[in-house]
Design a protein around this motif. Structure first.
Motif: not given
Length: 219
Positions: A63-85
Motif C-alpha cells: 500500500y505505501p508503495k502504491m501511493v509513495r508520491e503522497q508520502i513525505n515520511q513513513i515509519s514501519f512497525v512489525d514483529l517480523n524482520p523479513h516483512s520490515l526488510s
C-alpha cells in the motif's frame, strides 16, 4: 496467560513474501474475502494517508508503495524482520524515518508517542491473538502514537456476523488452526466497541467479509 503474538507473523518468510501480493491481494481478497484490493482497500489507504505516516503490520509494503508520491515520511512497525526488510525495499530509504521490530501488545517507544498524522493497520487485527477485547490493548498502544487530530485506519477480516463462502470458510479454518488468524469472534460490533474506547468518531464499512475502518478524534 500471555498471548502468543508470533504465530500470526511466522508465516512471512522471504519466500512467502514473494507470493503474498498475488495470493492475498489478488486471489484471497477477490474470491475468499470478496473485497477487491484496488477498488476498496487501496482507495481507503490513499484517501486517509497523511504526511507523516506509520504503517503497522507491513506485509510487503504494497500500500505505501502504491501511493509513495503522497508520502513525505513513513515509519514501519512489525514483529517480523523479513516483512520490515521487504517493505523497506519496496518504498526506498529516502522516505523512511524508521523501521521498528516490535510487538504492539507492548507500548511503542516513547519517542513515537503523539507524533504521527496517520496510522494504518491493514490486515493486522485479524492476525493478532485473542478476542477483540484482548486486541484493545494493542489499539491503545497504537492510538498513543497518533497526534490528537490524526487518523487511525485500516481493514480486517471478520469471523462473526458475516457470511463466508466455501473458499473463505476453508481458509478461516486453516489459518485459525495454525494461529495465523485469530478472528472467529471478531465482528463489526466488537471492532466498533474496541475503537470507540479510544476515539470519538469511528466509521466501519463492511465489504464482503472485510471491515474497512477509520477512527478520529482521540479521547
Amino acid at each position: 496467560m500471555a498471548l502468543n503474538t508470533k504465530d500470526g507473523t511466522k508465516i512471512y518468510t522471504p519466500l512467502s513474501l514473494k507470493l503474498y501480493d498475488w495470493w492475498v491481494l489478488e486471489i484471497s481478497n477477490r474470491y475468499a474475502w470478496r473485497c477487491n484490493t484496488h477498488r476498496f482497500l487501496l482507495s481507503h489507504f490513499k484517501k486517509n494517508i497523511r504526511a507523516n505516516h506509520l504503517d503497522i503490520g507491513v506485509g510487503t509494503g504494497f500500500y505505501p508503495k502504491m501511493v509513495r508520491e503522497q508520502i513525505n515520511q513513513i515509519s514501519f512497525v512489525d514483529l517480523n524482520p523479513h516483512s520490515l526488510s521487504y517493505a523497506r525495499k519496496s518504498i526506498g530509504d529516502n522516505k523512511i524515518k524508521q523501521c521498528v521490530l516490535h510487538d504492539i501488545f507492548n507500548p511503542l517507544p516513547k519517542d513515537m508517542n503523539g507524533t504521527f498524522d496517520s496510522i494504518s493497520l491493514f490486515y493486522l487485527l485479524h492476525c493478532l491473538p485473542g478476542t477483540m477485547q484482548d486486541k484493545k490493548t494493542a489499539i491503545q498502544h497504537i492510538a498513543a502514537a497518533l497526534k490528537p487530530d490524526g487518523v487511525l485506519y485500516g481493514a480486517t477480516i471478520l469471523g462473526k456476523g458475516i457470511q463466508h463462502n466455501t473458499f473463505g470458510r476453508k481458509l478461516m479454518q486453516v489459518y485459525n488452526k495454525k494461529g495465523i488468524f485469530s478472528n472467529y469472534h471478531d465482528s463489526s460490533e466488537s471492532l466498533q466497541e474496541a475503537l470507540s474506547a479510544f476515539f470519538v468518531d469511528v466509521n466501519i464499512q463492511v465489504e464482503g467479509v472485510v471491515a474497512i475502518f477509520s477512527a478520529k478524534n482521540k479521547i
